[in-house]
Enzyme design. Structure first.
Site, PDB file in Angstrom:
ATOM      1  N   ASP A   1      95.461  -0.996  -5.294  1.00 54.09           N
ATOM      2  CA  ASP A   1      96.063  -1.783  -6.369  1.00 54.09           C
ATOM      3  C   ASP A   1      97.573  -1.560  -6.332  1.00 54.09           C
ATOM      4  O   ASP A   1      98.038  -0.425  -6.475  1.00 54.09           O
ATOM      5  CB  ASP A   1      95.483  -1.330  -7.708  1.00 54.09           C
ATOM      6  CG  ASP A   1      95.922  -2.189  -8.889  1.00 54.09           C
ATOM      7  OD1 ASP A   1      97.035  -2.741  -8.844  1.00 54.09           O
ATOM      8  OD2 ASP A   1      95.157  -2.291  -9.854  1.00 54.09           O
TER       9      ASP A   1
ATOM     10  N   HIS B   1      94.807  -6.309  -7.738  1.00 53.35           N
ATOM     11  CA  HIS B   1      95.013  -5.765  -9.074  1.00 53.35           C
ATOM     12  C   HIS B   1      93.893  -6.263  -9.974  1.00 53.35           C
ATOM     13  O   HIS B   1      93.837  -7.452 -10.308  1.00 53.35           O
ATOM     14  CB  HIS B   1      96.376  -6.212  -9.597  1.00 53.35           C
ATOM     15  CG  HIS B   1      96.703  -5.691 -10.956  1.00 53.35           C
ATOM     16  ND1 HIS B   1      96.528  -4.374 -11.317  1.00 53.35           N
ATOM     17  CD2 HIS B   1      97.193  -6.322 -12.071  1.00 53.35           C
ATOM     18  CE1 HIS B   1      96.906  -4.199 -12.573  1.00 53.35           C
ATOM     19  NE2 HIS B   1      97.303  -5.365 -13.061  1.00 53.35           N
TER      20      HIS B   1
ATOM     21  N   SER C   1      94.475  -4.153 -16.924  1.00 55.86           N
ATOM     22  CA  SER C   1      95.849  -3.724 -16.714  1.00 55.86           C
ATOM     23  C   SER C   1      96.448  -3.168 -18.007  1.00 55.86           C
ATOM     24  O   SER C   1      95.948  -2.194 -18.550  1.00 55.86           O
ATOM     25  CB  SER C   1      96.651  -4.904 -16.161  1.00 55.86           C
ATOM     26  OG  SER C   1      97.840  -4.481 -15.564  1.00 55.86           O
TER      27      SER C   1
END
Length: 526
Positions: free
Chosen positions: A467, A494, A240
């Site tokens: 996602d 995610h 991320s």
């Protein structure tokens, strides 16, 4: 509350000084790329430091880290770095480190440094929790798995501190609206100034520390860490926001990169406003997928018709605007916490059954499970203590992005955000970020831009089709720009690497061990 971007943990449950901000449309200059050679020369004492590894339990800062740091086979240390790299002889800060050594020293490749994202997530905790998963895989056998808490975060010292635990609890019960009305806009503007002032007052070194907690400085810490670990080149796993650290490191130190796994990629050129709107769209899409999956089973809390699910959900949660629901331990579920709990469950479809149970419990007048989901999002432990995630999130985001101070533009952004996630109906998990950063007391040190990456080894970019936090296309674009390989995961979650999908893990391990990228078009099913 921000919609943060981080590796999803299992659900367990201002103004002191001059306001320095950009006027509308003004973009701060891109900071110059550091020269690794000159940096090492000027910072030799930091690059040459020896790490003193020892027990991890003294590094714990709350119930979550206490549990993680009891894991066997791990050791911890502190890395010393300058608070301000422009003044290396000034105050220093420490970066917390956790290591699980390679179990096959004869075949050891080096260190694999991991960051979970956020910004504000604890790499130490993630490395500790990943330990059992990788123990018998190539990572555990051939790499020292090293997690670090970026400066200002977790076990690193000093931590960014803004709100006390009691203030955070109270803040979660205070619904200021969505920033699209004059009253709500004024409430958020007042909150933003007060929040920023507390960050300056309560963080050691105040504004000087806040000015040096962004991606620009963490990337420099990462290179010092690489050298202190004894690695000539960096092998890195970023989830991320951790992907931003990865490609930013590659831009600054292209000759020092060995391998980069970037999972759940952030679009480097996307503005703060654009990212918040795209996240709202992503969570709306995920809520629709949840409703469709839920409708196939008896007892679906949002009903048998996915098209009506947003209306059913709003009917269930609207009463919380005027009367919070009771929850376990004498606590109460506020409207905003209900929205936060739903957002937390959208990070992975594995949490959808828990969300359905929580919504059915709310129908019976009990907000306990939905509050537990919100606690998970905020990283509030059973002891009532919060991690540093929320405070650090704002501190990093507000120096990584140009500040928006035009009230009309801020209101228009809030309106776009609300339109992107209508099912939340004003319970905006990310509603205050634009306001807080507009009141931030230090200037930005980075800006969104397409990185220049000549000579960087091809990375492996992993992107999930559904996602909700970092759009699939961002990963496609990043892989193309960096000349890397794209691994597509067909799933509604995610990030995907080391989360239990054998196809994703096998491809990721092959890349980390010998640099083998998956063939173009490779997809892994959920």
């Amino acid at each position: 509350m921000p919609i943060r971007r981080r590796w999803p943990l299992p659900v367990a449950g201002l103004l002191l000084g001059t306001l320095l901000a950009c006027t509308p449309g003004q973009v701060p200059p891109t900071p110059p790329r550091p020269s690794p050679v000159s940096d090492v020369h000027a910072l030799e004492k930091f690059y040459d430091q020896k790490l003193a590894w020892g027990q991890c339990e003294p590094y714990a800062t709350g119930a979550q880290s206490q549990d993680a740091f009891r894991a066997p086979g791990i050791e911890c240390a502190r890395l010393t770095v300058p608070m301000d790299y422009a003044h290396p002889d000034g105050p220093t800060v420490s970066v917390g480190l956790l290591r699980r050594k390679a179990s096959d020293p004869a075949d050891r490749i080096g260190s694999l440094v991991v960051d979970p994202g956020g910004p504000g997530g604890s790499g130490m905790e993630v490395a500790a929790r990943l330990g059992p998963t990788v123990a018998n895989q190539a990572i555990g056998l051939r790499f020292d798995l090293v997690g670090f808490d970026p400066r200002g975060v977790g076990a690193s010292q000093p931590r960014v501190r803004c709100l006390s635990d009691a203030e955070r609890d109270a803040d979660r019960e205070n619904h200021r609206g969505d920033g699209t009305t004059p009253e709500s806009s004024a409430a958020w503007a007042s909150y933003a100034k007060d929040f920023a002032a507390k960050c300056v007052q309560r963080t050691q070194y105040g504004a000087d520390m806040l000015a040096n907690v962004g991606t620009r400085d963490v990337v420099k810490d990462l290179d010092v860490l690489r050298a202190a670990l004894g690695d000539a080149k960096l092998s890195y796993l970023g989830y991320s926001y951790g992907t931003q650290l990865g490609y930013s490191y590659a831009e600054a130190y292209p000759r020092n990169v060995r391998a980069l796994v970037l999972d759940g990629a952030i679009d480097p050129a996307e503005t703060e406003s654009e990212s918040l709107v795209s996240q709202g769209q992503g969570f709306t899409r995920s809520f629709g997928l949840f409703a469709a999956a839920c409708a196939r089973h008896a007892g679906c809390a949002v009903g048998p018709d996915p098209a009506r699910a947003p209306d059913v959900f709003r009917d269930l949660t609207q009463p919380l605007r005027t009367a919070a629901a009771p929850a376990a331990g004498g606590r109460k579920l506020s409207y905003d916490d209900a929205m936060t709990g739903v957002v937390d469950a959208m990070y992975s479809e594995q949490s959808w059954p828990l969300l359905n149970a929580a919504l059915n419990l709310l129908k019976a007048g009990d907000g306990s499970q939905l509050l537990q989901l919100a606690d998970s999002y905020y990283e509030r432990g059973p002891d009532g203590r919060y991690s540093s995630l929320q405070d650090a999130y704002y501190a990093v985001r507000c120096v990584d992005n140009p500040h928006q101070v035009d009230a009309d533009v801020v209101t228009a952004t809030h309106q776009r955000m609300r339109g992107a996630a209508p099912f939340l109906d004003g319970g905006r998990p990310d509603q205050g970020e634009i306001d807080v950063c507009g009141s931030w007391p230090v200037p930005t040190t980075s800006q969104p831009h397409r990185p220049s990456l000549p000579g960087v080894p091809p990375p492996l970019v992993i992107s999930s089709t559904d996602d909700p936090v970092t759009p699939y296309q961002a990963g496609v674009n990043l892989a193309k720009e960096m000349g890397g390989g794209l691994l597509t995961f067909d799933g509604a979650q995610h990030t995907a690497f080391l989360h239990g999908n054998q196809c994703v893990d096998v491809n990721g391990l092959a890349y980390l061990v010998d640099g083998t990228l998956p063939p173009p078009g490779t997809r892994c099913g959920g």
